[in-house]
Motif scaffolding. Sequence first.
Motif, mmCIF file in Angstrom:
data_model
loop_
_atom_site.group_PDB
_atom_site.id
_atom_site.type_symbol
_atom_site.label_atom_id
_atom_site.label_comp_id
_atom_site.label_asym_id
_atom_site.label_seq_id
_atom_site.Cartn_x
_atom_site.Cartn_y
_atom_site.Cartn_z
ATOM 1 N N PHE A 187 39.851 24.064 41.484
ATOM 2 C CA PHE A 187 41.300 23.895 41.629
ATOM 3 C C PHE A 187 41.711 22.472 41.281
ATOM 4 N N LEU A 197 38.765 35.645 41.194
ATOM 5 C CA LEU A 197 39.846 36.438 41.771
ATOM 6 C C LEU A 197 39.822 37.859 41.225
ATOM 7 N N TYR A 246 50.661 32.163 51.241
ATOM 8 C CA TYR A 246 50.598 30.705 51.302
ATOM 9 C C TYR A 246 51.143 30.186 52.627
ATOM 10 N N SER A 280 43.679 36.010 50.307
ATOM 11 C CA SER A 280 43.586 34.658 50.849
ATOM 12 C C SER A 280 44.859 34.368 51.633
ATOM 13 N N GLU A 305 39.825 34.384 54.095
ATOM 14 C CA GLU A 305 39.708 35.017 52.783
ATOM 15 C C GLU A 305 38.795 36.229 52.879
ATOM 16 N N ALA A 328 47.652 36.450 47.681
ATOM 17 C CA ALA A 328 47.597 35.265 48.545
ATOM 18 C C ALA A 328 48.857 35.208 49.383
ATOM 19 N N LYS A 330 47.305 37.142 41.408
ATOM 20 C CA LYS A 330 46.346 36.401 40.589
ATOM 21 C C LYS A 330 47.071 35.539 39.554
ATOM 22 N N LYS A 345 50.086 34.222 39.677
ATOM 23 C CA LYS A 345 50.728 33.065 40.302
ATOM 24 C C LYS A 345 49.684 32.023 40.690
ATOM 25 N N GLU A 346 48.549 32.469 41.228
ATOM 26 C CA GLU A 346 47.497 31.524 41.618
ATOM 27 C C GLU A 346 47.013 30.721 40.414
#
Length: 114
Positions: free
Chosen positions: A8, A20, A28, A106, A92, A26, A36, A38-39
Amino acid sequence: ERGWNDAFYKRDATFIANLLADEFIATYDDGSRGDKQKELALVAAFNQRIESAVQDDFVVKMYRDTAVVWFTLNIVGIKQGEKSPLTLRYTEVWVFRDGRWQCVSSQSTRVLQR
């Protein structure tokens, strides 16, 4: 987990894309959700100064081909020239498929500094 953390901050979207699952979701620390796509966009757009990002307090529970991982991420960033600490707790869910572990879920929670 450690590889994902390192990737990251290095903005290595290819490494993370392999971790992923396609159905990854996720939640947040602000309550918003992402998938996926957006991550991976967050990885590509990351441009903050981070002095350190250390994971600890790992707990891993295995359930056949599924693992649940809890851990704490302690980040020290630089904000307006000053050190700015942030602590997040994560939960997770990983599934073993096609010979590798993939993250399907996550959730992060911000720990308030006291």
